[in-house]
Design an enzyme around this catalytic site. Structure first.
Site, PDB file in Angstrom:
ATOM      1  N   CYS A  75       0.826  -1.206   0.000  1.00  0.00           N
ATOM      2  CA  CYS A  75       0.000   0.000   0.000  1.00  0.00           C
ATOM      3  C   CYS A  75       0.860   1.255   0.000  1.00  0.00           C
ATOM      4  CB  CYS A  75      -0.878   0.006   1.253  1.00  0.00           C
ATOM      5  SG  CYS A  75      -1.850  -1.483   1.430  1.00  0.00           S
TER       6      CYS A  75
ATOM      7  N   ARG B  18       3.993   0.827  -6.648  1.00  0.00           N
ATOM      8  CA  ARG B  18       4.033  -0.190  -5.582  1.00  0.00           C
ATOM      9  C   ARG B  18       2.975  -1.253  -5.781  1.00  0.00           C
ATOM     10  NH1 ARG B  18       6.406   2.687  -0.937  1.00  0.00           N
ATOM     11  NH2 ARG B  18       5.098   1.612   0.560  1.00  0.00           N
TER      12      ARG B  18
ATOM     13  N   TRP C 159      -3.280  -2.349  -1.558  1.00  0.00           N
ATOM     14  CA  TRP C 159      -2.977  -3.656  -2.169  1.00  0.00           C
ATOM     15  C   TRP C 159      -3.592  -4.669  -1.227  1.00  0.00           C
ATOM     16  CZ3 TRP C 159       1.225  -7.469  -1.190  1.00  0.00           C
ATOM     17  CH2 TRP C 159       1.397  -8.374  -2.254  1.00  0.00           C
TER      18      TRP C 159
ATOM     19  N   ASN D 205      -0.614   0.861   5.983  1.00  0.00           N
ATOM     20  CA  ASN D 205       0.150  -0.072   5.153  1.00  0.00           C
ATOM     21  C   ASN D 205       0.710  -1.117   6.100  1.00  0.00           C
ATOM     22  OD1 ASN D 205       1.660  -1.383   3.199  1.00  0.00           O
ATOM     23  ND2 ASN D 205       3.423  -0.015   3.454  1.00  0.00           N
ATOM     24  N   GLY D 206       0.469  -2.406   5.799  1.00  0.00           N
ATOM     25  CA  GLY D 206       0.978  -3.484   6.646  1.00  0.00           C
ATOM     26  C   GLY D 206      -0.144  -4.452   6.980  1.00  0.00           C
TER      27      GLY D 206
ATOM     28  N   GLU E  10      16.466 -15.778 -13.193  1.00  0.00           N
ATOM     29  CA  GLU E  10      15.968 -14.395 -13.271  1.00  0.00           C
ATOM     30  C   GLU E  10      15.222 -14.161 -14.578  1.00  0.00           C
ATOM     31  OE1 GLU E  10      15.273 -12.019 -11.597  1.00  0.00           O
ATOM     32  OE2 GLU E  10      15.250 -10.264 -12.906  1.00  0.00           O
TER      33      GLU E  10
ATOM     34  N   LYS F  52      11.374 -12.819 -14.801  1.00  0.00           N
ATOM     35  CA  LYS F  52      10.943 -11.644 -15.588  1.00  0.00           C
ATOM     36  C   LYS F  52       9.796 -12.028 -16.511  1.00  0.00           C
ATOM     37  CE  LYS F  52      12.315  -8.690 -13.870  1.00  0.00           C
ATOM     38  NZ  LYS F  52      12.834  -9.286 -12.689  1.00  0.00           N
TER      39      LYS F  52
ATOM     40  N   GLU G 166       6.627 -12.612 -14.480  1.00  0.00           N
ATOM     41  CA  GLU G 166       6.131 -11.394 -13.824  1.00  0.00           C
ATOM     42  C   GLU G 166       5.373 -10.479 -14.767  1.00  0.00           C
ATOM     43  OE1 GLU G 166       8.456  -9.271 -10.538  1.00  0.00           O
ATOM     44  OE2 GLU G 166       9.933  -9.852 -12.042  1.00  0.00           O
TER      45      GLU G 166
ATOM     46  N   HIS H  38      17.428 -34.718 -15.839  1.00  0.00           N
ATOM     47  CA  HIS H  38      16.858 -35.351 -14.631  1.00  0.00           C
ATOM     48  C   HIS H  38      15.363 -35.095 -14.523  1.00  0.00           C
ATOM     49  CE1 HIS H  38      20.847 -36.406 -13.230  1.00  0.00           C
ATOM     50  NE2 HIS H  38      21.239 -35.182 -13.479  1.00  0.00           N
TER      51      HIS H  38
ATOM     52  N   LYS I  74       5.803  -3.608  -5.624  1.00  0.00           N
ATOM     53  CA  LYS I  74       7.220  -3.316  -5.827  1.00  0.00           C
ATOM     54  C   LYS I  74       8.044  -3.778  -4.642  1.00  0.00           C
ATOM     55  CE  LYS I  74      10.929  -1.815  -7.723  1.00  0.00           C
ATOM     56  NZ  LYS I  74      11.499  -2.637  -8.832  1.00  0.00           N
TER      57      LYS I  74
HETATM   58  C1  AGP Z   1      11.597  -8.523  -8.977  1.00  0.00           C
HETATM   59  O1  AGP Z   1      11.301  -8.317 -10.370  1.00  0.00           O
HETATM   60  C2  AGP Z   1      10.362  -8.649  -8.171  1.00  0.00           C
HETATM   61  N1  AGP Z   1       9.624  -7.431  -8.218  1.00  0.00           N
HETATM   62  C3  AGP Z   1      10.594  -9.181  -6.760  1.00  0.00           C
HETATM   63  O2  AGP Z   1      11.011 -10.516  -6.896  1.00  0.00           O
HETATM   64  C4  AGP Z   1      11.654  -8.462  -5.903  1.00  0.00           C
HETATM   65  O3  AGP Z   1      12.932  -8.693  -6.429  1.00  0.00           O
HETATM   66  C5  AGP Z   1      11.594  -9.046  -4.482  1.00  0.00           C
HETATM   67  O4  AGP Z   1      10.306  -8.781  -3.942  1.00  0.00           O
HETATM   68  C6  AGP Z   1      12.677  -8.464  -3.547  1.00  0.00           C
HETATM   69  O5  AGP Z   1      12.485  -7.091  -3.433  1.00  0.00           O
HETATM   70  P1  AGP Z   1      13.680  -6.225  -2.771  1.00  0.00           P
HETATM   71  O6  AGP Z   1      14.857  -6.334  -3.687  1.00  0.00           O
HETATM   72  O7  AGP Z   1      13.141  -4.832  -2.662  1.00  0.00           O
HETATM   73  O8  AGP Z   1      13.967  -6.840  -1.418  1.00  0.00           O
END
Ligand code: AGP
Length: 612
Positions: free
Chosen positions: A2, A27, A74, A100-101, A483, A487, A490, A506, A607
């Site tokens: 949030c 975010r 969120w 937020n939380g 990674e 990507k 995501e 395997h 984010k």
């Molecule tokens: C990365 O593309 C993602 N948004 C997510 O995996 C992110 O890397 C992860 O939440 C860690 O965030 P941070 O680096 O702010 O700790």
């Protein structure tokens, strides 16, 4: 995650609230709302969906007023809806709260409040907060103490903004586990989840610590702890400017940030390596003797940052005799690993606010392990709780999918490893200088990959429609395979799995068919690892898999085997992840583009994940 914004001053709060909420959109959110004070009463406007819907509603109602608070939600407790959107009110609409939380004990609190006659209108955990404050105000407790005492009842993580109908010159903020800053400006004072949201209007900020409450008026900020003791905190000059967070002509923040990578890495190397090849890293109190004694390093991180940490493990082991392990923050926090005074925790986090990473760091610190963090946000919670911090200084990363922060983490871990190996006498000056020369080639190599983006877009358009994709890599490029797959998941929403290429036989080889693109990272290596990747490609080809290869410029062998090839400039294998990953960032980007997805704000993602 949030977003919170608040304003108190002599001007209409609404424009500031909306500008701040727009700056926090990155975010991730599913609803939004504002509350302002108008003629001694509170006016609230909330909407499910995007901020544009809220703005239309505000315009239609002609809403103006001050002070005010705003929120992007969120959803955690209660589905995305207008009813669950913040701000939430007390029984008599005399105070409004944004949060937020997660309030972990909200169910018990709600039961008690309902039994005491309070009525609720949402399914959220947040809504207990205004009622906890209300019951104290009813007993004549002063507002500041009513807020403070209510905060003491909450368990879990929270950053809270509070607006009172009875006070035209004050808003409150409270923090425990979720970030919150107070901004001091000429037009009034602000509160926000991060400084970026208010950077146009403030000259300095106060970063609240856990367990602190701030009473914010246009003239002053008073901070107290949960015992009511005043805490003196010096405002800090603001270090992030909204201009840095503009798209600068790119269609999305993510594409802009992908293109910033050559500059980000070049700047980092310039900052940390002088003309004599001396590597300067601030290790805080972790002196050379500690580094020489070091026997064990544990890297903890989440998501993309974890894949960077995995690379750091491989490179540190490659250069030194230190035993290095890397673990997910969300798992490490539940382990009971054996520490001793010669163990170092490395925490990697773009935001410095990731709950699982913070929990792991706090667990390790409670057992005496020092923490070195690699972070992109100045004064973030992780930065402030670490013994030493390497700031990647990649600038604000607005796109939810991390790109420049990732390559900056790789480069930071490379510099860290070089310096530690040098201090420990495990790296000769000659080898160090050669490695630094090779590292300096990376920014230009990334730039060359960026020039191939149209070609990469064509490949993405060919392959994005299948149900799933497999990403294969070895050694330093195994984390890149992970990674690249993340990507793709995501932002394009096409399922993808990153795998150690040697593991394909395997099991995953059973998946190979003409409907599955297989991305093979097959850039040249000094040893026979390249040949093993060629073998993997042949195994996939024999089963009619559709191969997308990332290969070294001029490599004709791969071109004969793969359906599509993304050529990248040759760099030292140890640094090739910083270059190869850019090809995969663009591949995912254009797959998402082809699918018409919201690339900067992918569905369901935030984010920074500041809740467990
Ligand atoms: C990365 O593309 C993602 N948004 C997510 O995996 C992110 O890397 C992860 O939440 C860690 O965030 P941070 O680096 O702010 O700790």
């Amino acid at each position: 995650m949030c977003g919170i914004v608040g304003y108190v001053g002599h001007r209409d709060a609404v424009p500031y609230l909306l500008e701040g909420l727009h700056a926090l959109e990155y975010r991730g959110y599913d609803s939004a709302g504002v509350a302002v004070r108008v003629d001694g009463a509170l006016r609230v406007c909330r909407c499910e969906g995007r901020l544009s819907a809220l703005e239309s509603r505000i315009a239609a109602e002609g809403l103006t007023g001050s002070p005010g608070i705003g929120h992007t939600r969120w959803a955690t407790h209660g589905e995305p809806s207008e009813r669950n959107a913040h701000p939430h009110l007390d029984c008599n609409s005399r105070l409004a709260v944004v949060h937020n939380g997660i309030v972990e004990n909200y169910a018990d609190l709600r039961r008690r409040l309902v039994a005491d006659g309070h009525h609720f209108s949402s399914e959220t955990d947040t809504e207990v907060i205004p009622h906890l404050i209300e019951e104290r105000l009813r007993r004549g407790v002063a507002a500041r103490d009513a807020v403070r005492e209510a905060m003491r009842e909450l368990e879990g993580s929270f950053a809270v903004g509070i607006l009172l109908a009875d006070d035209s010159q004050c808003i409150f903020a409270a923090r425990h586990g979720s970030p919150l800053v107070v901004g001091l400006g000429k037009e009034g004072n602000f509160i926000a989840s991060d400084a970026l949201a208010i950077s146009r209007h403030v000259e300095s900020v106060i970063y609240l610590e856990d367990g602190q409450v701030a009473e914010v008026t246009p003239q002053a900020v008073t901070v107290i702890d949960l015992e009511g003791r005043e805490v003196k905190i010096e405002p800090r000059p603001l270090t992030v400017k909204a201009e840095e967070a503009e798209k600068a002509g790119f269609e999305t923040f993510m594409l802009k940030e992908i293109h910033e990578q050559p500059r980000v890495l070049w700047s980092m190397i310039e900052r940390h390596v002088d003309e004599n090849g001396e590597i300067n890293i601030d290790f805080g109190d972790l002196d050379s003797e500690f580094l020489r004694r070091l026997e064990r390093i544990m890297v903890v991180a989440c998501g993309t940052a974890f894949y960077a940490g995995l690379y750091g493990k491989l490179f540190l082991e490659h250069l030194t005799e230190i035993a290095v392990e890397a673990d997910l923050g969300s798992e490490f926090r539940y382990r009971a690993p054996k520490f001793d005074q010669d163990t170092l925790i490395i925490a990697v986090s773009q935001s410095g606010e990731t709950a699982d990473t913070l929990a792991s760091v706090r667990s390790a610190k409670s057992r005496g392990a020092p923490v070195f963090s690699i972070c992109n946000v100045p004064m973030s919670t992780l930065a402030r709780e670490s013994d030493a911090v390497f700031y990647t200084q990649a600038g604000p990363e607005i796109g939810v999918a991390s790109t420049k922060a990732f390559t900056a983490q790789l480069a930071a871990l490379a510099l860290f490893s070089l310096r530690v190996a040098e201090v420990r006498g495990e790296l000769t000056a000659e080898d160090k200088n050669q490695l630094l020369t090779d590292l300096r080639r990376v920014p230009q190599a990334i730039h060359r990959v960026l020039l191939a983006k149209e070609h990469i877009a064509e490949i993405a358009e060919k392959h994005h429609s299948g149900p799933s994709a497999l990403y294969l890599g070895r050694r330093f490029n195994y984390p890149v395979a992970l990674e690249g797959a993340l990507k793709n998941k995501e932002i394009s929403y096409q399922h993808a799995e990153g795998y150690a290429a040697g593991e394909m036989k395997h099991g995953p080889i059973a998946l190979i068919s003409e409907y599955m693109p297989v991305v093979c990272i097959c850039t040249r290596t000094a040893d026979n690892l390249y040949e093993k990747m060629i073998s993997n490609i042949k195994e996939v080809q024999a089963r009619h898999g559709r191969i997308i290869a990332v290969a070294t410029e001029g490599d004709r062998r791969v071109a004969e085997l793969a359906e599509d090839v993304i050529y990248v400039p040759e760099v030292r294998e140890e640094f090739s992840p910083m270059v190869n990953v850019v090809a995969l960032q663009l591949l995912a980007y254009y797959a998402a583009h082809a699918r018409g997805n919201d690339i900067d704000k992918p569905r369901n993602l935030a984010k920074s994940v500041t809740v467990e």
